[in-house]
Structure formats: structure tokens, C-alpha cells
Design an enzyme around this catalytic site. Sequence first.
Site, PDB file in Angstrom:
ATOM      1  N   GLY A  10     -74.428  -7.406-142.789  1.00  0.00           N
ATOM      2  CA  GLY A  10     -75.601  -5.788-143.936  1.00  0.00           C
ATOM      3  C   GLY A  10     -76.250  -6.311-144.738  1.00  0.00           C
ATOM      4  O   GLY A  10     -76.618  -7.534-145.555  1.00  0.00           O
ATOM      5  N   LYS A  21     -70.256 -14.978-153.300  1.00  0.00           N
ATOM      6  CA  LYS A  21     -71.643 -15.536-153.095  1.00  0.00           C
ATOM      7  C   LYS A  21     -72.073 -16.388-153.457  1.00  0.00           C
ATOM      8  O   LYS A  21     -70.670 -17.077-154.784  1.00  0.00           O
ATOM      9  CB  LYS A  21     -73.477 -14.625-153.502  1.00  0.00           C
ATOM     10  CG  LYS A  21     -73.529 -12.929-152.218  1.00  0.00           C
ATOM     11  CD  LYS A  21     -74.111 -14.059-151.210  1.00  0.00           C
ATOM     12  CE  LYS A  21     -74.651 -12.786-150.625  1.00  0.00           C
ATOM     13  NZ  LYS A  21     -75.510 -13.314-149.317  1.00  0.00           N
TER      14      LYS A  21
END
Length: 374
Positions: free
Chosen positions: A295, A168
Site C-alpha cells: 500500500g 518500519k
Amino acid sequence: MSAGTMTVEEFAIRMVRMPLVHPFRTSFGEETERETVIVSATSQGRTGFGEAPVARLPGYAYETSGTAFHVLRDLLAPRVANRPLDGPRALPGLFEGLKGHPMARAGLEAALWDLSARLEGVSLAAHCGGRRKEIDVGVSIGIQPDRKALLARIEEFLEQGYRRVKIKIRPGWDVEIASEVRRVFPELRLWADANQAYRREDLDRMKGIDAAGLELLEQPLHESDLLGHARWAEALETPLCLDESVKDPYQLENALDLKALQVLNIKPPRVGGMLASFEMESRCAEAGIPVWCGGLLETGIGRLHNVVAASREGFALPGDISASGRYFARDVIVPPVTLTERGTLEVPRGVGLGHDVDIDYLDAVTVRKAAVTG
Ligand code: OSB
Ligand code: MG
């Protein structure tokens, strides 16, 4: 895909709360505990399970555990309970006039897929056109306190057998971090996901990320900024992948026309369920856009549905579908999802989801529950 006639006698809607083994930090916030909604549908003594992978706060999407619980209990489940229907394909017709709330819809649709597979005595994968016996997966790693911590996390996951890593990123934790990861792990399949943290003006700085040799850069700009993504896709060497920007087939068409994506992350819950996601999978195949299954930190129930989605041949790249233990000390399914020694996940062959749901544990983590019988 096939589906016979069935009548759901009862739905149970559960809001559950489960601690994460590691906090998950993205550009929109940190989660230490999952608060999500599980839907079950019962017919003729069989029960199917689905998940609306929402969160307590509207960070990734506008839906929350509270909205999903309400929409499922008061609006969706009452339209489906206690009437004969031709499986999950009947849902769009039954939900006519109701806008939005894709994750709530997807949770109910998933429960019906599992239930109809169980009624027919087949595996969910066989029921949904999944041909793969095992799937390639990776791990998505949140923003860490510092570089050392990130490198240690990556090392730990590589030791566990993961072969692809998504980090991220956000302003201040991006180009230099990606380069450092690349320096330490020259061969790693490395992806980066910004969750909309940038603005068009950041392009010149972001060009620096091309040197890190990422396989893709996911959702750098605001979800509404398709034109911005088109400009970045043209200007960057790193393939551009969309996530939040593509919630329906119209947005996908716009994105394809604008050349705003080179890869698509499909999360069935983001787009309203399996049926919608398979449509997007086909459209992308036609357009030559590789897709993969994303996900949302799902419990074992949502995770198994994602494994099934990713077992379809259109899902060409490794998904963000990790083993249960990457998220939870104890999962609601038995056995939990585990990684094979090849760093893959097996597609269950048993009936329905192919794993048992641990009802006692599910009830133990349930904070709100409602039954809908029509
Ligand atoms: O953008 O893909 C995302 C988790 C929560 C919200 C958004 C995202 C994610 C992930 C984690 O990247 C994927 C997973 O391991 O479930
Ligand atoms: Mg994403």
C-alpha cells in the site's frame, strides 16, 4: 477479465490533500498529510475513479503530486479522452513513446477499470478476476519516537483485530526493536520494511534480526542493488522481500535470475497498473515466489483498488491494506473500509468499486483540479 468498447467523454484530475490521523515515519521521511492525485473518467453518465498514490515529495518514488498532475492532465488523459477504446487494455498502445510515471498511468488505468465495470454493471473484483470474498490484511507501522510508543501502537492495532504487523526499520531502530517486539508478542506475524536504508556492509549486523523470527524483511538495500539483495537473501534466514526494486517485468526477471527475492510486494501503482501487476503475479506463481499487495497510504479509492487486486488468488500473503480509519478521520468513500471481526476486509460485491465516492468531500479536499475532454 473482460472489457467492452467505451469512449471517455471527460477526465477530471484532482490533486487532493488529506491529513493523516497519525504521522507516518519511514527511513525516507515523515508524512503528516497525504497529497495525492485522484483521476475520474466519465462515459454515458457513469464515472469511474482511480488514484495515483503519489506524495508531495519524491521520497518513496520519483513521482510527486505535481508530476502526476501534469503527466495526467497534459500527456496521458488527452491521448485517451474522446476516442473509442477497448477498455483499459488499450492503454499501453495509446501511451507508446511516453516513458516512466507508473503511478500516473496506474491512476488513469484504475479509473478505466472502475468505469468499464460500471458500464457492464459488474463488480470490479469480478471484472478483474478476483475470486476471494474477503482478504487477509495487516497494518504497517511507521518508526515511533521510542519502544514504548511502538509497543503501544501494536497493542492498539491488535485490539482492533489486525493479525499481522509490519514495522518500519532503519539503522538504530532495527535488530533490538524487532527482538523486543518478538519478546512482548511471541506469536505475532511480524514483518519489517527498511525502505532501502542499509548498505551491503551492514549484513553482519542485520544477521541479528534472524533471531526475531520475522516472516519477511522488505527492501533493505538500495533499489538498484539487486546483486546486494541476492547476497543478503542467501546469507539471512529471514525471507527477503522486494518492493522498490521491482518496477517492471525486466527487473523482476533479473531479480528471479539472481535469486534476489523470496517474496514480492506488488503495488499496482508502483508497476504501472493492474495489468502489469497481474503479469508479475503470474510470473511469480510460475517461479514459486509468494506475492502480496502493498500500500501507499491510499485514500479509500486507491484502497478499494488494492482490495480488488488482493482478491486474486495469486496474492497469497496478507496485504498492507488497512481500514480507512487507520489513515484518515474521514475518507472520500462511503461507507469507509472497515475491518471485519475476523480481522479481514470484505471484497465489495456492488457495481464497480462497490462504495460511493463522496464527491462533496472529495471536492472539499481538492487543491487543484483539471478537466480533459480530448
Ligand atoms: O514501503 O511499503 C512501503 C507507505 C508509504 C510508502 C512506502 C510504503 C508504505 C507502507 C504503508 O508501508 C502501507 C499502507 O498502509 O498503505
Ligand atoms: Mg515497502
